[in-house]
Design a protein around this motif. Structure first.
Motif, PDB file in Angstrom:
ATOM      1  N   GLY A   1       0.811  -1.215   0.000  1.00  0.00           N
ATOM      2  CA  GLY A   1       0.000   0.000   0.000  1.00  0.00           C
ATOM      3  C   GLY A   1       0.839   1.257   0.000  1.00  0.00           C
ATOM      4  O   GLY A   1       0.521   2.246  -0.681  1.00  0.00           O
ATOM      5  N   GLU A   2       1.945   1.243   0.753  1.00  0.00           N
ATOM      6  CA  GLU A   2       2.828   2.411   0.795  1.00  0.00           C
ATOM      7  C   GLU A   2       3.553   2.593  -0.533  1.00  0.00           C
ATOM      8  O   GLU A   2       3.708   3.727  -1.006  1.00  0.00           O
ATOM      9  CB  GLU A   2       3.831   2.240   1.939  1.00  0.00           C
TER      10      GLU A   2
ATOM     11  N   ARG B   1       0.676   9.400   8.386  1.00  0.00           N
ATOM     12  CA  ARG B   1       1.834  10.240   8.662  1.00  0.00           C
ATOM     13  C   ARG B   1       3.103   9.566   8.172  1.00  0.00           C
ATOM     14  O   ARG B   1       3.250   8.347   8.261  1.00  0.00           O
ATOM     15  CB  ARG B   1       1.938  10.529  10.156  1.00  0.00           C
ATOM     16  N   MET B   2       4.019  10.362   7.652  1.00  0.00           N
ATOM     17  CA  MET B   2       5.249   9.812   7.096  1.00  0.00           C
ATOM     18  C   MET B   2       6.046   9.051   8.150  1.00  0.00           C
ATOM     19  O   MET B   2       6.678   8.030   7.854  1.00  0.00           O
ATOM     20  CB  MET B   2       6.105  10.932   6.493  1.00  0.00           C
ATOM     21  N   GLU B   3       6.038   9.529   9.404  1.00  0.00           N
ATOM     22  CA  GLU B   3       6.798   8.841  10.444  1.00  0.00           C
ATOM     23  C   GLU B   3       6.177   7.509  10.828  1.00  0.00           C
ATOM     24  O   GLU B   3       6.825   6.674  11.481  1.00  0.00           O
ATOM     25  CB  GLU B   3       6.933   9.718  11.694  1.00  0.00           C
ATOM     26  N   ASP B   4       4.906   7.275  10.418  1.00  0.00           N
ATOM     27  CA  ASP B   4       4.246   6.005  10.727  1.00  0.00           C
ATOM     28  C   ASP B   4       4.431   4.968   9.632  1.00  0.00           C
ATOM     29  O   ASP B   4       3.899   3.854   9.739  1.00  0.00           O
ATOM     30  CB  ASP B   4       2.748   6.240  10.963  1.00  0.00           C
ATOM     31  N   LEU B   5       5.126   5.313   8.557  1.00  0.00           N
ATOM     32  CA  LEU B   5       5.373   4.353   7.493  1.00  0.00           C
ATOM     33  C   LEU B   5       6.297   3.241   7.985  1.00  0.00           C
ATOM     34  O   LEU B   5       7.074   3.414   8.933  1.00  0.00           O
ATOM     35  CB  LEU B   5       6.003   5.035   6.281  1.00  0.00           C
TER      36      LEU B   5
ATOM     37  N   ALA C   1       4.130  16.361  -2.909  1.00  0.00           N
ATOM     38  CA  ALA C   1       3.441  15.166  -2.399  1.00  0.00           C
ATOM     39  C   ALA C   1       4.410  14.243  -1.670  1.00  0.00           C
ATOM     40  O   ALA C   1       4.058  13.641  -0.638  1.00  0.00           O
ATOM     41  CB  ALA C   1       2.775  14.427  -3.553  1.00  0.00           C
ATOM     42  N   LEU C   2       5.626  14.112  -2.192  1.00  0.00           N
ATOM     43  CA  LEU C   2       6.610  13.237  -1.552  1.00  0.00           C
ATOM     44  C   LEU C   2       7.142  13.826  -0.249  1.00  0.00           C
ATOM     45  O   LEU C   2       7.521  13.089   0.666  1.00  0.00           O
ATOM     46  CB  LEU C   2       7.772  12.971  -2.509  1.00  0.00           C
ATOM     47  N   ARG C   3       7.182  15.145  -0.156  1.00  0.00           N
ATOM     48  CA  ARG C   3       7.726  15.803   1.041  1.00  0.00           C
ATOM     49  C   ARG C   3       6.647  16.182   2.051  1.00  0.00           C
ATOM     50  O   ARG C   3       6.959  16.725   3.112  1.00  0.00           O
ATOM     51  CB  ARG C   3       8.500  17.056   0.629  1.00  0.00           C
ATOM     52  N   ALA C   4       5.393  15.927   1.719  1.00  0.00           N
ATOM     53  CA  ALA C   4       4.294  16.298   2.619  1.00  0.00           C
ATOM     54  C   ALA C   4       4.375  15.506   3.925  1.00  0.00           C
ATOM     55  O   ALA C   4       4.951  14.405   3.964  1.00  0.00           O
ATOM     56  CB  ALA C   4       2.953  16.057   1.928  1.00  0.00           C
TER      57      ALA C   4
ATOM     58  N   VAL D   1      10.569  -0.091   5.257  1.00  0.00           N
ATOM     59  CA  VAL D   1      10.719  -0.236   3.803  1.00  0.00           C
ATOM     60  C   VAL D   1      10.024   0.918   3.083  1.00  0.00           C
ATOM     61  O   VAL D   1      10.537   1.450   2.090  1.00  0.00           O
ATOM     62  CB  VAL D   1      10.152  -1.588   3.339  1.00  0.00           C
ATOM     63  N   GLY D   2       8.873   1.332   3.576  1.00  0.00           N
ATOM     64  CA  GLY D   2       8.165   2.462   2.979  1.00  0.00           C
ATOM     65  C   GLY D   2       8.938   3.750   3.103  1.00  0.00           C
ATOM     66  O   GLY D   2       8.968   4.570   2.172  1.00  0.00           O
ATOM     67  N   LYS D   3       9.570   3.967   4.258  1.00  0.00           N
ATOM     68  CA  LYS D   3      10.380   5.169   4.437  1.00  0.00           C
ATOM     69  C   LYS D   3      11.567   5.184   3.480  1.00  0.00           C
ATOM     70  O   LYS D   3      11.901   6.227   2.898  1.00  0.00           O
ATOM     71  CB  LYS D   3      10.864   5.248   5.882  1.00  0.00           C
TER      72      LYS D   3
END
Length: 788
Positions: A433-434, A496-500, A470-473, A503-505
């Motif tokens: 999904g990520e 939230r990006m920190e919750d990825l 979008a990538l930096r949001a 591997v997604g990060k």
């Protein structure tokens, strides 16, 4: 129709629908409710959708705009239901009606002879006693329609098709009373040759019109791409883009599809100059202001002294491929940025999709899914050609659409499965999904970069900015896998990006780094948060486009550079305009006007002094007849004129005045384009595809003497910063695909020359229709079509 995002706070504003004046009415009004009038909360919206708590605001019109009690037009409401609620009864019935209407149109198009005679004025004499038609006229129409089908059809057509008894019997059964005439290889080739010549006349006429309108300034963009066809032969696809002289549209015209023994930069540059001159009648240096190609061919632009600009479609696709590990960099054959976790995950999803692409396995999956319901019966989209743009995103998205069915099938014991399939655990589903969400961010570039019908020359960096933002949001829109149903509109939730996942990060950081390396000048292996670089052409186009002149996507330094570039371009443009008119009034043998008028190499001379219908042309015709019986030296002495002079300081002052008026210009977009949504407008979503010809024609009419805006409106279509330039060379990619469609296994012996003509004509189908509709006098064809 104008819509807004869902607004739950407006639900209390619903009022009663307008009383209907007839018993039978559309069922759409059970879902679309009238808003209470004169309430400031919903601005100019009139209705709200209450289907499944959609709550989107709509702006509908009345059947009689002058009568406030007349009924509402339901078309926009029905379209909304089809788009957002495709499973509703209203949407299903509307889709059925649209399908039936499309089928009816296809049936009407089968009547080639009658429709052709109505358009061209050809006479079909009806013989009531015998019930037949005049054989001579009918034969001409049959042949013309058949060869149009051979030349312009998007299907696989071979010459032997027209000798097939079943094909001829079909025509006889449809409209032809007699035995259809035989179309031989010779007659087909004659027609293709003749139509190709007419196409060249149209191309040369339009480019000469632009040459006059631009007063000799460079106005066109050249597009090219090389490739190898299925028959292993190498070809160079070439096309030219220019804004219509009347700002009616943005033309992208194929001019050559040439076999090439060598695709080196030197060989391609030489071929480009020669073919451009041969096909258009203009020198490449005097007409082409910019080029677009993939990164492998940037050296061609350098050799032709044109600013290098790479294809956004390819670069945008590689951002996504780098993110998932499909694209890596190496140093001395050692990969410096491997991503084994990403490649392993994508490979697993590919194996699952391939497993269920077999009929029996897919049927077993669908049977199992019947028990849980709400699973679409679709197949996972596995692309055999992994170089295809967006192939990875398409694969992941299609698998996520049936994720609930796959999860259920994989949870069954082995004896309940048709065959054991690869497993995807919960953590991997989250990572999929990520990955899809991050690829969905980058696909904006590849999707919007292929826009060719609008005036999008200034939107390249805006499109890149969409992906970068979008990538930096702080959050990422990920598909809500538990809420996915049979609807093709996939529900998304903010994560939230920190919750990825780890591997997604990593996937996200790789995407940002690749974007910076391709568009921000970053050459390191770390993210630097550098601004997006702008080419000179893009800076000019940004200020000449009235949609982007106030945009804040440029930095302060870039905007300062853009104004300085535009001032230099304005002075040079003005000087060339003055020189062009000076040489027209004082022709010399060395001037372009006299050479064009006296050249013996041009077998066909077209009258180019024709005034455009809209009057959208500056200055007078530059074509001056020059007749001399003496030598060139004598002619030169006879036509000796005062030396040309130009006041550059005055031109700079004129630019400052004109540019000040230009940037202070305010446009009421809703007045010019009433169909735009109510409220603030987004540059890309709302204004990117509007017809800017409406805007520029309006201000050209308001300033006919160029006292207020100077040459700026003209430069928007006739300079290096023209607003119609393409951000990608996808048009030439399609030329290669078109050639493979023509060069089928049963058509592999088709000659190179005839293949080129068929490819060029097929790609120029809509250009030819436009020219025959608006400039039929140029070809001087009696029936406005080619007949041999």
């Amino acid at each position: 129709m104008q819509e807004s995002e869902p607004h739950s706070e407006y639900t209390h504003l619903c009022g009663p629908n307008t009383p209907r004046k007839r018993a039978a009415t559309s069922e759409v009004w059970s879902s679309i409710k009238r808003l209470k009038p004169a309430h400031p909360a919903y601005e100019k919206s009139t209705h709200i959708c209450r289907e499944a708590n959609c709550n989107r605001l709509l702006k509908l019109s009345r059947s009689n705009s002058k009568d406030t009690t007349s009924s509402w037009v339901s078309t926009a409401a029905v379209n909304h239901m089809v788009k957002y609620h495709c499973t509703s009864g209203v949407a299903v019935e509307a889709t059925k009606r649209a399908t039936a209407a499309a089928a009816s149109k296809v049936d009407q198009q089968l009547d080639f002879t009658l429709s052709n005679s109505e358009k061209t004025g050809a006479k079909l004499v009806s013989l009531k006693k015998t019930g037949s038609f005049s054989v001579a006229d009918n034969a001409a129409s049959y042949i013309s329609a058949s060869i149009k089908f051979y030349c312009y059809s998007s299907t696989h057509v071979m010459k032997s098709t027209f000798s097939d008894p079943l094909f001829r019997g079909m025509f006889k059964a449809l409209v032809y009373p007699e035995e259809p005439p035989v179309l031989t290889d010779k007659s087909l080739k004659l027609w293709v040759d003749a139509e190709f010549e007419i196409m060249l006349i149209f191309v040369q006429y339009m480019l000469m019109q632009k040459h006059q309108q631009a007063h000799g300034n460079r106005f066109a963009q050249f597009i090219h791409d090389g490739g190898t066809l299925d028959n292993k032969m190498k070809f160079q696809a070439m096309a030219v883009q220019f804004v219509d002289p009347n700002f009616a549209c943005n033309h992208v015209v194929s001019i050559a599809f040439s076999a090439s023994l060598s695709n080196t930069n030197d060989a391609v540059a030489t071929k480009v100059k020669a073919l451009f001159k041969q096909r258009t009648g203009l020198d490449f240096e005097g007409a082409v202001s910019s080029m677009i190609q993939d990164r492998a061919a940037l050296g061609v632009a350098d050799l032709l002294d044109i600013e290098e600009e790479a294809c956004l479609m390819h670069d945008g696709d590689k951002v996504g491929k780098s993110a998932i590990g499909a694209l890596t960099r190496s140093n001395n054959k050692i990969v410096v940025n491997p991503f084994p976790e990403g490649t392993k995950l994508v490979k697993l999803i590919h194996s699952v999709a391939t497993f269920f692409n077999y009929e029996q396995r897919r049927e077993a999956l669908f049977v199992a899914c019947e028990k849980i319901g709400n699973v679409p019966h679709i197949r996972a989209k596995v692309d055999l050609n992994t170089t295809r743009v967006e192939s990875a995103h398409t694969l992941l998205e299609s698998v996520l659409r049936i994720n609930s069915g796959l999860r259920y099938f994989m949870s069954l014991p082995p004896n309940k499965q048709h065959e054991p399939c690869p497993k995807i655990d919960a953590g991997q589903w989250e990572e999929v999904g990520e990955f899809e969400a991050l690829l969905n961010c980058s696909r904006i570039m590849t999707h919007l970069a292929q826009t060719e019908t609008g005036f999008c020359g200034a939107f390249r960096n805006l499109i890149i900015s969409l992906t970068s933002n979008a990538l930096r949001a702080p959050t990422l829109k990920v598909i809500d896998q538990a809420a996915v149903g049979i609807s093709p509109v996939l529900p998304r939730v903010e994560v939230r990006m920190e919750d990825l996942s780890p591997v997604g990060k990593t996937c996200r950081m790789r995407a940002i780094l690749e974007l910076e390396r391709r568009f921000c000048g970053n050459t390191s292996e770390t993210i630097e948060n550098s601004p997006i670089e702008c080419s000179d052409r893009l800076l000019l186009s940004t200020l000449l486009d009235l949609r982007t002149v106030h945009s804040n996507h440029l930095t302060a330094a870039q905007r300062k550079t853009a104004k300085s570039l535009l001032q230099d371009e304005y002075v040079n443009f003005s000087e060339q305009c003055a020189r062009f008119l000076f040489e027209a009034q004082n022709p010399r043998p060395s001037s372009p006007a006299t050479i064009a008028a006296t050249s013996k190499s041009r077998k066909k001379k077209i009258d180019l002094s024709h005034q455009l219908a809209s009057g959208f042309i500056y200055g007078h015709s530059a074509w001056v007849e020059y007749n001399s019986t003496g030598s060139d030296d004598e002619a030169s002495s006879e036509l000796m004129a005062p030396d040309f002079t130009f006041d550059k300081k005055a031109a700079k002052n004129e630019f400052e005045r004109s540019f000040s008026n230009w940037v202070n210009l305010r446009i009421d977009w809703h007045e010019l384009f009433p169909t735009l949504q109510v409220g603030p407008l987004d540059l890309v979503d709302d204004l990117m595809m509007v017809d800017m010809g409406v805007v520029y024609r309006k201000f050209q009419t308001m300033d006919p003497d160029q006292k207020k805006y100077g040459f700026l409106p003209l430069m928007a279509s006739c300079s290096r910063g023209q607003i119609g330039a393409l951000p990608a060379e996808s048009y030439c990619e399609r030329m290669l695909s078109c050639a493979n469609n023509i060069l089928t296994k049963g058509n592999s012996l088709l000659g190179v020359e005839e293949l080129e003509k068929l490819v060029v004509l097929r790609m120029n189908r809509y250009f030819m229709e436009f020219m025959r509709l608006n400039y039929s006098h140029v070809s001087k064809q009696e029936f406005n079509e080619t007949r041999v």
